[in-house]
Motif scaffolding. Structure first.
Motif, short mmCIF file in Angstrom:
data_model
loop_
_atom_site.label_atom_id
_atom_site.label_comp_id
_atom_site.label_asym_id
_atom_site.label_seq_id
_atom_site.Cartn_x
_atom_site.Cartn_y
_atom_site.Cartn_z
N MET A 55 0.83 -1.21 0.00
CA MET A 55 0.00 0.00 0.00
C MET A 55 0.86 1.26 0.00
N VAL A 56 2.01 1.20 0.67
CA VAL A 56 2.93 2.35 0.64
C VAL A 56 3.39 2.58 -0.80
N GLY A 57 3.70 1.49 -1.51
CA GLY A 57 4.12 1.60 -2.92
C GLY A 57 3.07 2.29 -3.78
N TYR A 58 1.78 2.05 -3.50
CA TYR A 58 0.68 2.63 -4.28
C TYR A 58 0.53 4.14 -4.07
N LEU A 59 1.16 4.67 -3.03
CA LEU A 59 1.06 6.12 -2.78
C LEU A 59 1.86 6.92 -3.80
N TYR A 60 2.72 6.22 -4.57
CA TYR A 60 3.61 6.88 -5.52
C TYR A 60 3.30 6.46 -6.95
N LYS A 61 3.46 7.39 -7.87
CA LYS A 61 3.37 7.06 -9.30
C LYS A 61 4.60 6.25 -9.70
N LYS A 62 4.45 5.45 -10.75
CA LYS A 62 5.62 4.73 -11.30
C LYS A 62 6.68 5.76 -11.69
N GLY A 63 7.91 5.52 -11.27
CA GLY A 63 9.01 6.40 -11.66
C GLY A 63 9.20 7.61 -10.76
N ASP A 64 8.37 7.78 -9.71
CA ASP A 64 8.53 8.91 -8.79
C ASP A 64 9.84 8.74 -8.03
N ALA A 65 10.73 9.72 -8.18
CA ALA A 65 12.07 9.64 -7.55
C ALA A 65 12.00 9.68 -6.03
N ARG A 66 10.82 10.07 -5.49
CA ARG A 66 10.67 10.17 -4.03
C ARG A 66 10.32 8.83 -3.38
N THR A 67 10.12 7.77 -4.19
CA THR A 67 9.66 6.48 -3.66
C THR A 67 10.65 5.89 -2.65
#
Length: 507
Positions: free
Chosen positions: A132-144
């Motif tokens: 679920m934490v992963g889903y908070l970010y768009k694919k390729g978001d450098a902040r992940t």
């Protein structure tokens, strides 16, 4: 309503972190208090209370931990296919509460029954909150990576508190005056149940801000459209997992069954992954192959790292003094929670360092970070070996040097573990997110299993030996583990160009 926010609104956050990460942070923190509190007590409780020998306790510890992480694969699979991440997490939390409550009632009589509930519960809880934490970010978001580093700090705040407090209560090092001697272990295990209730209550409120993240497959608002899941399938999962408890109890209490399980589950899992890989595009398949490289290397990492709950627990109890920077502390408590203490401070800083390096276009790629993780882990084990040079003839050595080793090992862990969680979400296809996160934790299961075998091997060599000879046996073993870790790191760095091609645009 829980679905007011769209996924796009959640992912289009400003600043360094999405606001939802803080709520997930606290749920995970209390769950990890429960888990690490339990983990930190296992070997010591088995030796001091159940009168197991050192070798048996190490094998038992490895078996218990292996099943915990093996069930994360099963929990991830059921979350993907039937329950969704939210329901899976809630069900897992309930089972953990039941397990801790059973142990609190009578840990001597119901030890393996309580542990069995906790094993299955962790399997349903652990992989799905990370996904679920992963889903908070768009694919390729450098902040992940920074987000997962912060989340990792939450994991370790729970590990710090649970790892120190629970065993300190059980051993009578904390609150000894207010807890009767015969009830110390009941209170220690009961505390794990209480914090797990807090975790679940927090998650109930968190759901309101998660939008469509974690909804059950077939839900009208779920991101991936599919037919609704029949209620009998959902209820079958709940009933089936409870029916599994006595089977797990037998398998954990008799470690030879763990051997059969570990020899079976890995190959079956790989076959299932290969089957799923036939249904994806060639580009997606390459990414899944890259994920598999990370998974296989992580087995080696955790096999070495996870001595902390096994052989290092015995080493701390028998061979360490109580002096840490002038303070008198329980060495088992330091062993259980020292790494977590360092991570709380270092994880956010390292996360911000990755963001800063990314802006400068000099951030090391995931493979180099992984390789560094192994090298630092190896150096940490060389520091553990160096405790030999600070030992008295009575076989007691410096808690200060031991804690320095934990600091070096922690740097290694931070280069690998939160990055591993992040890379699994980046390399997975949408319909295999839970399963791939489960495979990441299944690799940890193999690491835990290997760690138990290594710990048992170290303890077997010392029958009838003096405390000093025991210390020499352990430290020589740690030197060997340090060498293996350094070699693995160098191999990973050497093959990084090949794996980078498989990863394609993923950094």
């Amino acid at each position: 309503m829980t679905e007011k926010l769209t996924l796009e609104q959640i992912q289009n956050f400003e600043g360094k972190y999405p606001k939802q990460i803080w709520s997930l942070f606290f749920s995970e923190m209390w769950e990890r208090f429960c888990f690490y509190g339990m983990r930190g007590m296992l070997v010591f409780f088995m030796i001091s209370q159940l009168k197991f020998g050192d070798t048996q306790a190490n094998l038992q510890y490895g078996a218990t931990q292996a099943f915990v992480y093996a069930f994360t694969f099963i929990g991830g699979l059921f979350a993907d296919k039937i329950l969704g991440f939210r329901k899976s997490l809630f069900w897992g939390g309930l089972l953990m509460i039941v397990g801790s409550a059973i142990l609190a009632t009578d840990p001597h009589a119901y030890f393996f029954l309580g542990i069995s509930f906790t094993i299955i519960g962790t399997g349903f809880f652990k992989p799905n909150i990370s996904t679920m934490v992963g889903y908070l970010y768009k694919k390729g978001d450098a902040r992940t990576d920074a987000g997962f580093s912060l989340f990792y700090a939450g994991i370790n705040l729970g590990a710090l508190l649970g790892g120190y407090i629970c065993i300190a209560i059980g051993k009578g090092e904390m609150f000894a005056g207010s807890i009767p001697v015969e009830k110390r272990w009941n209170v220690a295990f009961g505390l794990a149940a209480i914090v797990m209730i807090i975790s679940l209550v927090n998650f109930v409120f968190t759901q309101r801000s998660l939008g469509t993240i974690g909804l059950q497959p077939g839900h009208p608002l779920a991101e991936v459209k599919s037919n609704p899941i029949a209620k009998w399938k959902e209820y079958s999962v709940y009933i089936g997992t409870v029916l599994l408890v006595p089977i797990i109890q037998i398998m954990v209490s008799k470690t030879e069954y763990t051997d059969y399980f570990m020899w079976t589950i890995g190959p079956l899992t790989l076959l299932y992954l290969f089957y799923e890989m036939t249904k994806v595009t060639p580009e997606e398949r390459k990414k899944l192959w890259a994920a598999l490289v990370f998974i296989l290397f992580s087995i080696v990492f955790w096999g070495i790292y996870e001595q902390s709950g096994g052989s290092l627990s015995i080493f701390a109890a028998q061979n360490l003094d109580k002096n840490l920077a002038g303070m008198q502390l329980d060495p088992n408590g330091v062993n259980n929670s020292g790494g977590a203490f360092f991570i709380i401070f270092l994880a956010p800083l390292l996360g911000l360092l990755w963001i800063w390096l990314n802006k400068k276009k000099i951030e090391p790629n995931t493979l180099i970070k992984f390789g560094l993780g192994f090298i630092l882990l190896g150096l940490g084990y060389y520091v553990l070996f160096a405790t030999k040079f600070f030992a008295t003839l009575a076989g007691v050595t410096s808690l200060n040097v031991f804690t320095l080793a934990l600091l070096v090992i922690t740097f290694g862990e931070l280069c690998l573990s939160p990055i591993g969680l992040s890379i699994m979400t980046k390399l997975s296809t949408k319909n295999l997110q839970g399963m791939m996160m489960g495979m990441w934790f299944l690799a940890s299961a193999y690491g835990q299993y290997v760690a138990g075998l290594i710990g048992a091997g170290l303890s077997e060599a010392k029958k009838g030996a003096s405390k000093y000879e025991i210390l020499v046996t352990y430290t020589e073993g740690y030197k060997q583990l340090g060498l293996y870790s350094l070699l693995a790191g160098l191999i990973l760095i050497l093959i990084s160009p090949f794996v980078k091609k498989l990863m394609q645009e993923v950094k």
